[in-house]
Scaffold this motif. Structure first.
Motif, PDB file in Angstrom:
ATOM      1  N   PRO A   1     -30.120 -39.800  35.394  1.00 27.52           N
ATOM      2  CA  PRO A   1     -31.059 -39.051  35.635  1.00 27.52           C
ATOM      3  C   PRO A   1     -32.102 -38.280  34.258  1.00 27.52           C
ATOM      4  O   PRO A   1     -32.903 -38.350  33.513  1.00 27.52           O
ATOM      5  CB  PRO A   1     -31.244 -38.439  36.976  1.00 27.52           C
ATOM      6  N   VAL A   2     -30.845 -36.830  34.324  1.00 21.55           N
ATOM      7  CA  VAL A   2     -30.883 -36.208  33.171  1.00 21.55           C
ATOM      8  C   VAL A   2     -31.250 -36.688  32.359  1.00 21.55           C
ATOM      9  O   VAL A   2     -32.677 -36.006  31.001  1.00 21.55           O
ATOM     10  CB  VAL A   2     -29.872 -34.632  33.568  1.00 21.55           C
ATOM     11  N   ALA A   3     -30.550 -37.253  31.650  1.00 28.14           N
ATOM     12  CA  ALA A   3     -30.983 -38.503  30.416  1.00 28.14           C
ATOM     13  C   ALA A   3     -31.413 -39.156  30.296  1.00 28.14           C
ATOM     14  O   ALA A   3     -31.911 -39.075  29.158  1.00 28.14           O
ATOM     15  CB  ALA A   3     -29.607 -39.053  30.376  1.00 28.14           C
ATOM     16  N   ALA A   4     -32.097 -39.626  31.348  1.00 25.53           N
ATOM     17  CA  ALA A   4     -33.920 -40.221  31.404  1.00 25.53           C
ATOM     18  C   ALA A   4     -34.490 -39.376  31.375  1.00 25.53           C
ATOM     19  O   ALA A   4     -35.456 -39.982  30.341  1.00 25.53           O
ATOM     20  CB  ALA A   4     -34.174 -41.135  33.005  1.00 25.53           C
ATOM     21  N   GLY A   5     -35.121 -38.092  31.208  1.00 26.13           N
ATOM     22  CA  GLY A   5     -35.540 -37.287  31.433  1.00 26.13           C
ATOM     23  C   GLY A   5     -35.807 -36.158  29.883  1.00 26.13           C
ATOM     24  O   GLY A   5     -37.037 -36.246  29.530  1.00 26.13           O
ATOM     25  N   VAL A   6     -34.802 -36.292  29.235  1.00 26.29           N
ATOM     26  CA  VAL A   6     -34.496 -36.386  27.327  1.00 26.29           C
ATOM     27  C   VAL A   6     -35.832 -37.324  27.186  1.00 26.29           C
ATOM     28  O   VAL A   6     -36.302 -36.876  25.995  1.00 26.29           O
ATOM     29  CB  VAL A   6     -33.785 -36.343  27.307  1.00 26.29           C
TER      30      VAL A   6
ATOM     31  N   ARG B   1     -32.308 -46.425  38.214  1.00 25.23           N
ATOM     32  CA  ARG B   1     -30.979 -46.839  37.494  1.00 25.23           C
ATOM     33  C   ARG B   1     -30.675 -46.859  35.916  1.00 25.23           C
ATOM     34  O   ARG B   1     -31.554 -47.263  35.522  1.00 25.23           O
ATOM     35  CB  ARG B   1     -30.243 -48.409  38.864  1.00 25.23           C
ATOM     36  N   ALA B   2     -29.868 -47.535  35.568  1.00 24.63           N
ATOM     37  CA  ALA B   2     -29.010 -46.701  33.927  1.00 24.63           C
ATOM     38  C   ALA B   2     -28.519 -47.571  34.158  1.00 24.63           C
ATOM     39  O   ALA B   2     -27.085 -48.892  34.401  1.00 24.63           O
ATOM     40  CB  ALA B   2     -28.761 -45.928  33.468  1.00 24.63           C
ATOM     41  N   LYS B   3     -28.638 -48.925  33.445  1.00 23.16           N
ATOM     42  CA  LYS B   3     -28.146 -49.839  32.789  1.00 23.16           C
ATOM     43  C   LYS B   3     -26.829 -49.276  31.844  1.00 23.16           C
ATOM     44  O   LYS B   3     -27.890 -48.800  30.458  1.00 23.16           O
ATOM     45  CB  LYS B   3     -28.857 -51.474  31.945  1.00 23.16           C
ATOM     46  N   VAL B   4     -25.900 -49.723  31.339  1.00 22.62           N
ATOM     47  CA  VAL B   4     -25.063 -48.840  30.581  1.00 22.62           C
ATOM     48  C   VAL B   4     -23.789 -49.809  30.103  1.00 22.62           C
ATOM     49  O   VAL B   4     -23.245 -50.120  30.404  1.00 22.62           O
ATOM     50  CB  VAL B   4     -24.102 -47.796  31.513  1.00 22.62           C
TER      51      VAL B   4
ATOM     52  N   LYS C   1     -25.562 -48.035  37.181  1.00 17.30           N
ATOM     53  CA  LYS C   1     -25.208 -46.891  37.586  1.00 17.30           C
ATOM     54  C   LYS C   1     -26.593 -46.273  38.169  1.00 17.30           C
ATOM     55  O   LYS C   1     -27.100 -46.312  37.743  1.00 17.30           O
ATOM     56  CB  LYS C   1     -24.874 -46.052  36.150  1.00 17.30           C
ATOM     57  N   GLY C   2     -26.340 -45.096  39.392  1.00 16.61           N
ATOM     58  CA  GLY C   2     -27.595 -44.899  39.469  1.00 16.61           C
ATOM     59  C   GLY C   2     -27.650 -43.257  39.082  1.00 16.61           C
ATOM     60  O   GLY C   2     -27.071 -43.412  38.323  1.00 16.61           O
ATOM     61  N   LYS C   3     -27.909 -42.675  39.990  1.00 10.14           N
ATOM     62  CA  LYS C   3     -28.122 -41.585  39.960  1.00 10.14           C
ATOM     63  C   LYS C   3     -26.715 -40.173  40.067  1.00 10.14           C
ATOM     64  O   LYS C   3     -27.216 -39.005  39.657  1.00 10.14           O
ATOM     65  CB  LYS C   3     -29.026 -40.534  41.230  1.00 10.14           C
ATOM     66  N   ASP C   4     -25.967 -40.749  40.435  1.00 11.64           N
ATOM     67  CA  ASP C   4     -24.559 -39.766  39.965  1.00 11.64           C
ATOM     68  C   ASP C   4     -24.381 -39.840  38.682  1.00 11.64           C
ATOM     69  O   ASP C   4     -23.024 -39.650  38.296  1.00 11.64           O
ATOM     70  CB  ASP C   4     -23.482 -39.816  40.994  1.00 11.64           C
ATOM     71  N   TYR C   5     -23.635 -41.070  38.615  1.00 10.30           N
ATOM     72  CA  TYR C   5     -23.389 -41.310  36.842  1.00 10.30           C
ATOM     73  C   TYR C   5     -23.640 -40.082  35.882  1.00 10.30           C
ATOM     74  O   TYR C   5     -24.481 -39.855  35.400  1.00 10.30           O
ATOM     75  CB  TYR C   5     -23.401 -42.513  36.383  1.00 10.30           C
TER      76      TYR C   5
END
Length: 368
Positions: A307-312, A323-326, A350-354
């Protein structure tokens, strides 16, 4: 991501020439006299990353956006800066504002370029700068101790927590070592961050050599002394660069630059390696987004979650993260993109803890 690396050094060690090189500008006046840089010059520097070109070919896009960091060229320091000599106070205030230090040390002889001490001795130069920073920190710590002792007597919990940390740091500074070498546990380290000490900043050394010496830099006795000193006394890295070579490359095309460097027996001047090392020194890492529209490098801190990475990318992406597809970079390349990675089972949701890894290729799924 507004982290800054400050380029510091004694006068005439190649500091401003290096700044011009890393920023590909002539912003800092590179003149053969002390204090030609009085106000800090600031430049946004792209981080060289060969992975971007690989991703570009797979994604079939013409748009590539690299990661960047900020470099600050700070006025040359002289002995006595901690007591206001030269531009001491200005130098110390500017260095306090950066997050990491690139200390340029001169590792070449040249009778035409004056050295402020009269002779070339990179270890002596390092010790001059470190001594000034340590003295400034010692004064800062002692003032804080005096202030917090008074507060502690009144029962101030923050002051009571700070005093043992200050005592540990003061002992290290008193022994002539930088604050960053103080052994502190995580909670104490968090407290120490609030002291904003000059010698608590991560440091890297840039050994500046002549253009003709770059290919054989490992045999340069000055470079070897800096490496040995950095490892033994400061537990940090030393990168060899030739600021003059980079300066000569500014007006050349990439093809011309490759030929020029090849004639010197090297692939790069060392500045690319210095930028990458500084990026990591700041605790920064890169993840990628890749598609037909563009390939882009996004900057995050080591340990950041998805989520932090998404916030960038956009604050709403963090707030509405689903979620994020990684895909790991190696898998993305081996499978020639998203479709191949999905077929091979190496695309993961991956979810929020990844915790995002350096080189991950991400596709962020978020709500409206």
């Amino acid at each position: 991501m507004s982290l800054k690396a400050g380029i510091v050094g004694l006068p005439n060690v190649g500091k401003s020439t290096l700044f011009n090189a890393v920023t590909r500008t002539q912003k800092a006046q590179a003149a053969n006299y002390p204090f030609c840089t009085i106000d800090p010059n600031v430049g946004i520097v792209t981080v060289p990353d060969e992975r971007l070109q690989v991703l570009q070919k797979i994604a079939r896009t013409n748009v590539v956006v690299p990661a960047v960091i900020e470099f600050v060229d700070i006025a040359g320091l002289v002995k006595g800066a901690a007591t206001g000599e030269g531009l001491g106070n200005k130098f110390l205030s500017h260095i306090r504002e950066v997050d990491a230090i690139v200390q340029v040390v001169r590792c070449f002889e040249d009778v035409d370029i004056h050295h402020v001490a009269g002779t070339v001795d990179p270890v002596r130069d390092i010790e001059v700068i470190n001594t000034e920073l340590i003295l400034a920190d010692l004064e800062s710590v002692q003032k804080r101790v005096d202030r917090q002792q008074k507060q502690a007597k009144r029962g101030d919990k923050e002051a009571i927590a700070e005093l043992p940390v200050l005592a540990k740091i003061e002992a290290v500074l008193d022994s002539g070592k930088p604050a960053i070498l103080t052994e502190l546990h995580d909670e104490e380290r968090l407290i120490a961050k609030g002291f904003f000490l000059l010698t608590d900043k991560p440091t890297i050394f840039a050994c500046n050599v002549k253009d003709t010496d770059l290919a054989t830099a490992d045999q340069n006795p000055f470079v070897q002394r800096v490496r040995d000193y950095a490892k033994a006394h400061l537990a940090c890295e030393a990168i060899v660069i030739s600021a003059q070579i980079e300066s000569d490359l500014i007006d050349l095309s990439p093809e011309e630059a490759a030929v020029f460097l090849g004639d010197l027996g090297v692939k790069e001047s060392g500045v690319g390696a210095l930028i990458r090392a500084t990026y990591h020194l700041l605790g920064l890492r890169t993840y990628f987004t890749a598609g037909e529209k563009e390939v882009r490098a996004w900057t995050i801190h080591a340990g950041d979650t998805a989520p932090v990475a998404a916030g960038v990318i956009h604050s709403d992406f963090e707030k509405n993260f689903i979620r994020a597809k990684v895909i790991a970079y190696r898998d993305y390349v081996a499978c020639n993109g998203v479709a191949g990675a999905r077929d091979k089972g190496v695309l993961f949701e991956k979810g929020k803890d990844y915790v995002v890894q350096d080189g991950d290729v991400l596709d962020i799924v978020h709500g409206a």
